[in-house]
Design an enzyme around this catalytic site. Structure first.
Site, PDB file in Angstrom:
ATOM      1  N   ASP A  41       0.814  -1.223   0.000  1.00 26.76           N
ATOM      2  CA  ASP A  41       0.000   0.000   0.000  1.00 26.76           C
ATOM      3  C   ASP A  41       0.846   1.271   0.000  1.00 26.76           C
ATOM      4  O   ASP A  41       0.318   2.375   0.101  1.00 26.76           O
ATOM      5  CB  ASP A  41      -0.953   0.009   1.204  1.00 26.76           C
ATOM      6  CG  ASP A  41      -0.219   0.027   2.536  1.00 26.76           C
ATOM      7  OD1 ASP A  41       1.036  -0.099   2.522  1.00 26.76           O
ATOM      8  OD2 ASP A  41      -0.871   0.183   3.576  1.00 26.76           O
ATOM      9  N   GLU A  43       3.325   2.057   2.236  1.00 26.23           N
ATOM     10  CA  GLU A  43       3.938   2.395   3.523  1.00 26.23           C
ATOM     11  C   GLU A  43       5.429   2.066   3.511  1.00 26.23           C
ATOM     12  O   GLU A  43       5.860   1.074   2.926  1.00 26.23           O
ATOM     13  CB  GLU A  43       3.249   1.641   4.662  1.00 26.23           C
ATOM     14  CG  GLU A  43       1.838   2.097   4.936  1.00 26.23           C
ATOM     15  CD  GLU A  43       1.204   1.338   6.086  1.00 26.23           C
ATOM     16  OE1 GLU A  43       1.880   0.438   6.650  1.00 26.23           O
ATOM     17  OE2 GLU A  43       0.038   1.625   6.408  1.00 26.23           O
ATOM     18  N   GLN A 101       6.420  27.960   3.446  1.00 27.67           N
ATOM     19  CA  GLN A 101       5.240  28.206   4.279  1.00 27.67           C
ATOM     20  C   GLN A 101       5.711  28.480   5.709  1.00 27.67           C
ATOM     21  O   GLN A 101       5.509  27.690   6.624  1.00 27.67           O
ATOM     22  CB  GLN A 101       4.301  27.011   4.214  1.00 27.67           C
ATOM     23  CG  GLN A 101       3.798  26.720   2.803  1.00 27.67           C
ATOM     24  CD  GLN A 101       2.879  25.526   2.738  1.00 27.67           C
ATOM     25  OE1 GLN A 101       2.029  25.327   3.597  1.00 27.67           O
ATOM     26  NE2 GLN A 101       3.051  24.712   1.704  1.00 27.67           N
ATOM     27  N   LYS A 197       8.155  43.277  -8.373  1.00 25.48           N
ATOM     28  CA  LYS A 197       7.176  42.394  -9.002  1.00 25.48           C
ATOM     29  C   LYS A 197       6.007  42.163  -8.058  1.00 25.48           C
ATOM     30  O   LYS A 197       6.067  42.487  -6.870  1.00 25.48           O
ATOM     31  CB  LYS A 197       7.824  41.047  -9.365  1.00 25.48           C
ATOM     32  CG  LYS A 197       8.188  40.183  -8.159  1.00 25.48           C
ATOM     33  CD  LYS A 197       8.849  38.885  -8.580  1.00 25.48           C
ATOM     34  CE  LYS A 197       9.140  38.018  -7.350  1.00 25.48           C
ATOM     35  NZ  LYS A 197       9.883  36.794  -7.683  1.00 25.48           N
ATOM     36  N   ASP A 223      19.039  34.058  -6.002  1.00 25.77           N
ATOM     37  CA  ASP A 223      17.862  33.661  -5.225  1.00 25.77           C
ATOM     38  C   ASP A 223      18.215  32.410  -4.432  1.00 25.77           C
ATOM     39  O   ASP A 223      19.292  31.821  -4.626  1.00 25.77           O
ATOM     40  CB  ASP A 223      16.680  33.395  -6.158  1.00 25.77           C
ATOM     41  CG  ASP A 223      15.333  33.666  -5.490  1.00 25.77           C
ATOM     42  OD1 ASP A 223      15.304  33.828  -4.254  1.00 25.77           O
ATOM     43  OD2 ASP A 223      14.321  33.723  -6.213  1.00 25.77           O
ATOM     44  N   ASP A 227      12.077  27.285  -8.747  1.00 26.50           N
ATOM     45  CA  ASP A 227      11.033  26.268  -8.780  1.00 26.50           C
ATOM     46  C   ASP A 227      10.523  26.111 -10.212  1.00 26.50           C
ATOM     47  O   ASP A 227      11.060  25.333 -10.997  1.00 26.50           O
ATOM     48  CB  ASP A 227       9.921  26.641  -7.811  1.00 26.50           C
ATOM     49  CG  ASP A 227       8.935  25.502  -7.591  1.00 26.50           C
ATOM     50  OD1 ASP A 227       9.053  24.467  -8.271  1.00 26.50           O
ATOM     51  OD2 ASP A 227       8.040  25.633  -6.737  1.00 26.50           O
ATOM     52  N   THR A 228       9.536  26.893 -10.609  1.00 26.04           N
ATOM     53  CA  THR A 228       9.026  26.774 -11.982  1.00 26.04           C
ATOM     54  C   THR A 228       9.791  27.676 -12.942  1.00 26.04           C
ATOM     55  O   THR A 228       9.547  27.643 -14.151  1.00 26.04           O
ATOM     56  CB  THR A 228       7.532  27.138 -12.041  1.00 26.04           C
ATOM     57  OG1 THR A 228       7.363  28.490 -11.598  1.00 26.04           O
ATOM     58  CG2 THR A 228       6.716  26.203 -11.159  1.00 26.04           C
ATOM     59  N   ALA A 229      10.697  28.518 -12.408  1.00 24.27           N
ATOM     60  CA  ALA A 229      11.570  29.409 -13.192  1.00 24.27           C
ATOM     61  C   ALA A 229      10.823  30.555 -13.859  1.00 24.27           C
ATOM     62  O   ALA A 229      11.402  31.271 -14.677  1.00 24.27           O
ATOM     63  CB  ALA A 229      12.373  28.626 -14.232  1.00 24.27           C
TER      64      ALA A 229
END
Length: 322
Positions: A41, A43, A101, A197, A223, A227-229
């Protein structure tokens, strides 16, 4: 292995075994054996194949994608080591998942970076070694020692060695990264510029203005992660439009999610300088990306901890200026 009259072991989980090997090679501490399996499963089950009783154990496991898988595997490993009577459990987590976060930006949002800190401590970690945390205040989420290593010395040396003929300007992709840009600018003896920005939603950025003089200069965008650039490629285009002769990008953590590789390939950026906090699969190893190793830095950090020496002395930058 006995170092400084301390029994020491080094383990690698599945996130970045190449980095673990570099740490092992530098410190001379062999990688100990553990086996990670999964039940039907999904785990996680971990089998540590040698004794750790009374040992100071170091575990290498960045918590990049798949973040939840890698984090849960790390927590289970810490629990297994604690129950096997390891003396201390030291987590080498150069990329700290959920670090973005770190506060409540709006009502009813979680502070997931604090939750991860609580989970690591509850599992039994005695110390965390990370690198370029997204926000310095994350260190305050821990009640155990946390060493926040920095990649700036390696990045500074790389750009100094290029010996640019044009003047350099160091660029922060947003107001929040100005401190990081100012440090690199100080080491390179260059001015800074800031991209103004706004973010209408996560992973979407719109360039409003460039604060500072970039015309006829080599621009280096700095930076902590890519991440997504979207942000960094938009910033590079804005710098080119304002007269920058060349644009380079530097970041510690190459997350490179979704369209990142295509965006970087199609961008005006000459080179993207990153570190190996996150292992890059072959399809993401494009010509524009230069990956610097942090294995020796982390390895020396491990040795300094074992020998009860200062870790902060490893963060000094030698730029040839007295």
């Amino acid at each position: 292995m006995l170092i400084n009259n301390k029994k020491v072991k080094l383990f690698s989980l599945n996130s970045n075994p190449q980095l673990a090997e570099e740490v092992s090679d530098y410190t001379g501490i062999p990688l100990s054996k553990c086996h990670v399996e999964r039940f039907a499963d999904g785990e996680v089950s971990i089998d540590i194949e040698e004794t750790v009783r009374g040992h100071h154990v170091f575990v290498v496991q960045p918590t990049n994608a798949p973040v939840n898988e890698n984090l849960m595997t790390l927590l289970i490993m810490i629990d297994a080591l604690k129950r096997a009577s390891a003396r201390t459990i030291n987590v080498i987590m150069p990329y700290y998942g959920y670090s973005r976060q770190d506060r409540k930006a709006r009502a009813r949002q979680p502070i997931s970076a604090k939750l991860v800190a609580d989970l690591l401590q509850a599992a039994g970690a005695a110390r965390v070694l990370s690198m370029d945390l997204h926000a310095s205040q994350i260190q305050g989420f821990f009640n155990i020692p946390i060493d926040n290593f920095v990649a700036l010395p390696s990045i500074t040396k790389y750009f100094l060695d290029k010996k640019f003929e044009k003047d350099i300007v160091v660029v922060s992709p947003d107001h929040g990264g100005a401190t990081r840009a100012r440090k690199l600018a100080e080491y390179l003896q260059a001015p800074i510029a800031i991209i103004d920005k706004r973010r209408p939603k996560p992973n979407v950025a719109e360039v409003m203005n460039v604060i500072g003089e970039v015309n006829d200069k080599v621009a280096i965008i700095i930076d902590d992660m890519i991440d997504t650039a979207g942000s960094i490629t938009s910033a590079a285009t804005a710098l080119k439009d304002r007269g920058a002769v060349e644009v380079y990008a530097a970041a510690t953590h190459p997350i490179l999610s979704g369209p990142a590789i295509k965006r970087l390939t199609d961008s005006v950026i000459e080179e993207v300088v990153v570190t190996n906090t996150i292992a890059l699969p072959e399809e993401k190893q494009i010509k524009k990306i230069v990956q610097l190793s942090i294995g020796q830095l982390l390895g020396q950090g491990v040795l300094n901890i074992i020998y009860d020496k200062s870790v902060s002395e490893l963060f000094k930058v030698d730029n040839g200026v007295e």
